[in-house]
Write an enzyme that holds these catalytic residues in place. Structure first.
Site, PDB file in Angstrom:
ATOM      1  N   GLU A 104       0.826  -1.199   0.000  1.00  0.00           N
ATOM      2  CA  GLU A 104       0.000   0.000   0.000  1.00  0.00           C
ATOM      3  C   GLU A 104       0.856   1.242   0.000  1.00  0.00           C
ATOM      4  O   GLU A 104       1.961   1.246   0.552  1.00  0.00           O
ATOM      5  CB  GLU A 104      -0.835   0.046   1.278  1.00  0.00           C
ATOM      6  CG  GLU A 104      -1.808  -1.077   1.381  1.00  0.00           C
ATOM      7  CD  GLU A 104      -2.452  -1.100   2.744  1.00  0.00           C
ATOM      8  OE1 GLU A 104      -2.655  -0.024   3.341  1.00  0.00           O
ATOM      9  OE2 GLU A 104      -2.742  -2.204   3.211  1.00  0.00           O
ATOM     10  N   CYS A 117       3.260   8.516   1.327  1.00  0.00           N
ATOM     11  CA  CYS A 117       3.562   7.596   2.423  1.00  0.00           C
ATOM     12  C   CYS A 117       3.770   6.225   1.792  1.00  0.00           C
ATOM     13  O   CYS A 117       2.846   5.661   1.207  1.00  0.00           O
ATOM     14  CB  CYS A 117       2.390   7.579   3.399  1.00  0.00           C
ATOM     15  SG  CYS A 117       2.565   6.346   4.694  1.00  0.00           S
ATOM     16  N   CYS A 124       5.238  -7.215   8.087  1.00  0.00           N
ATOM     17  CA  CYS A 124       6.149  -6.607   9.069  1.00  0.00           C
ATOM     18  C   CYS A 124       6.417  -7.612  10.170  1.00  0.00           C
ATOM     19  O   CYS A 124       5.571  -8.435  10.500  1.00  0.00           O
ATOM     20  CB  CYS A 124       5.488  -5.348   9.648  1.00  0.00           C
ATOM     21  SG  CYS A 124       6.563  -4.412  10.762  1.00  0.00           S
ATOM     22  N   CYS A 128       3.533  -4.845  16.519  1.00  0.00           N
ATOM     23  CA  CYS A 128       2.896  -3.860  17.406  1.00  0.00           C
ATOM     24  C   CYS A 128       1.417  -4.228  17.572  1.00  0.00           C
ATOM     25  O   CYS A 128       0.749  -4.585  16.603  1.00  0.00           O
ATOM     26  CB  CYS A 128       3.027  -2.448  16.831  1.00  0.00           C
ATOM     27  SG  CYS A 128       4.753  -1.932  16.666  1.00  0.00           S
ATOM     28  N   CYS A 131      -1.389  -2.466  15.366  1.00  0.00           N
ATOM     29  CA  CYS A 131      -1.099  -2.204  13.957  1.00  0.00           C
ATOM     30  C   CYS A 131      -1.520  -3.380  13.077  1.00  0.00           C
ATOM     31  O   CYS A 131      -1.307  -4.539  13.433  1.00  0.00           O
ATOM     32  CB  CYS A 131       0.392  -1.937  13.789  1.00  0.00           C
ATOM     33  SG  CYS A 131       0.895  -1.616  12.088  1.00  0.00           S
ATOM     34  N   CYS A 351      -2.026   1.836   7.677  1.00  0.00           N
ATOM     35  CA  CYS A 351      -1.181   0.749   8.117  1.00  0.00           C
ATOM     36  C   CYS A 351      -1.652  -0.653   7.798  1.00  0.00           C
ATOM     37  O   CYS A 351      -2.043  -1.411   8.677  1.00  0.00           O
ATOM     38  CB  CYS A 351      -0.980   0.849   9.630  1.00  0.00           C
ATOM     39  SG  CYS A 351      -0.791   2.522  10.161  1.00  0.00           S
TER      40      CYS A 351
END
Ligand code: SAH
Length: 360
Positions: A104, A117, A124, A128, A131, A351
């Site tokens: 994205e 962005c 990932c 977190c 997220c 995110c």
């Protein structure tokens, strides 16, 4: 977890991606093929200035040379799978990679211009708690050409009907992934975006956002590129940060703050601290005071972010009153603070949410 993986995206047997070449790499590549070095400037500017993604479009490059380049190299070309328009000129892109994965990227319009962005990894590793990016785990690092191409595709998308300031002028590595966990490719992408033969974007208009990979932060401080460092803090104490950001167990707050101060000292740049307000978790007056204490005397700025609720996670955003109370406490303590304009809630811009919905 590596902070030094170069992640250049080139594996043995895979043709190198010329979109991920720095100008001097392009020169070496073409000179090795027996070409004069001005060809490198031509090819580089076709890719980065004119935004082409095929050799065929490089009309001032002799056909025979284009064919030879095509035999030994490739050019990354992300495909716009979907484009969602949100409020105030925000556009969220879902971009397909050559191997079928997707990432994205979000284009945001501000009074001062357009900011991109972009993502640095597919998925990932950081985990977190609030997220969406890590929900499906880590897939792979992006190569530098794949990071740069997110910006190029946004520019190309607006090229047919350019509006004032519609070209990307700011770049933030704040999409999916941890840029300092893909250090080599992320920094290289920024250098490519900075190259004067290409987009010529100032490093001062670039931001690297990290969940707190301390060695990477220190390395970036010594890199000699004056980008803004943004630290995703989200909690003022180790107890709380341990709970919501697993990376804190490895690099706890004292080490993190030391690295942030080191960055500010080395670069003279004010470090930004991101703080997403999560209802009942990190948004109380006590935490605001603790945060003020932590940042007192530092060259810092706090960016309060209204949490984007992620279906899988169950966290809620703080109310407006709670947000303003938190803001006021920092303000009173003379900590520079702002509340991030809410962009993209309406288009799942936060995110990893779009990718999770469409691309598994
Ligand atoms: N890995 C890097 C960059 C990508 S995340 C980092 O951690 O900084 C970009 C920013 O979005 C980080 O500040 C991250 O903490 C924040 N973020 C993640 N999930 C969020 C959510 N649900 N709502 C608001 N901000 C979120």
């Amino acid at each position: 977890m590596s902070t030094s993986g170069e992640g250049a995206g080139s594996k043995p047997g895979v043709k190198p991606d010329i979109k991920g070449f720095l100008p001097d790499e392009m020169r070496d590549f073409l000179v090795e093929m027996g070409e004069p070095s001005y060809r490198a400037t031509q090819v580089f500017s076709w890719i980065h200035r004119k935004g082409v993604s095929s050799l065929d479009e490089m009309t001032n490059i002799p056909l025979a040379l284009r064919r030879r380049i095509g035999e030994v190299a490739r050019i990354t070309n992300l495909e716009i799978i979907s484009r969602r328009l949100g409020a105030e000129g925000t556009v969220k892109y879902l971009l397909g990679l050559a191997d079928g994965n997707c990432v994205e990227a979000v284009r945001m319009k501000y009074g001062y211009g357009t900011s991109a962005c972009v993502s640095t990894q597919v998925g990932c590793k950081m985990g977190c708690a609030f997220c969406a990016s890590g929900v499906g785990g880590f897939v792979r690092n992006l190569g530098p050409g794949e990071i740069v191409d997110q910006v190029l595709k946004m520019n190309a998308d607006f090229a047919p009907a350019p509006q004032e300031g519609s070209r990307v002028g700011w770049v933030v590595l704040m999409g999916t992934g941890e840029p300092l966990d893909n250090y080599g490719a992320s920094v290289k992408a920024l250098r490519i975006l900075n190259a004067k033969e290409g987009l010529n974007l100032s490093f001062r208009r670039m931001t690297v956002s990290t969940c707190g990979l301390v060695p990477g932060m220190r390395r970036l401080a010594e890199e000699g590129i004056p980008v803004t460092l943004s630290v995703s803090l989200h909690a003022p104490t180790d107890d709380l940060r341990d709970e919501i950001m697993p990376i804190n167990k490895r690099y706890p707050i004292p080490e993190l703050m030391e690295a942030a101060s080191f960055y500010a000292g080395r670069t003279g740049r004010r470090v930004t601290f991101e703080y997403a307000l999560i209802r009942g978790v990190n948004d109380g007056p006590e935490q605001a005071s603790q945060l003020a204490g932590l940042l007192r005397g530092m060259l810092a700025h706090v960016n309060l972010i209204p949490l984007n609720p992620v279906t899988e996670k169950g966290f809620q955003r703080s109310s407006r009153e709670t947000t303003m109370r938190f803001f006021a406490i920092l303000k009173r303590a003379r900590i520079p603070v702002s509340v991030r304009r809410e962009l993209g809630l309406d288009i799942d811009a936060a995110c990893g949410q779009l990718r999770r919905r469409y691309c598994r």
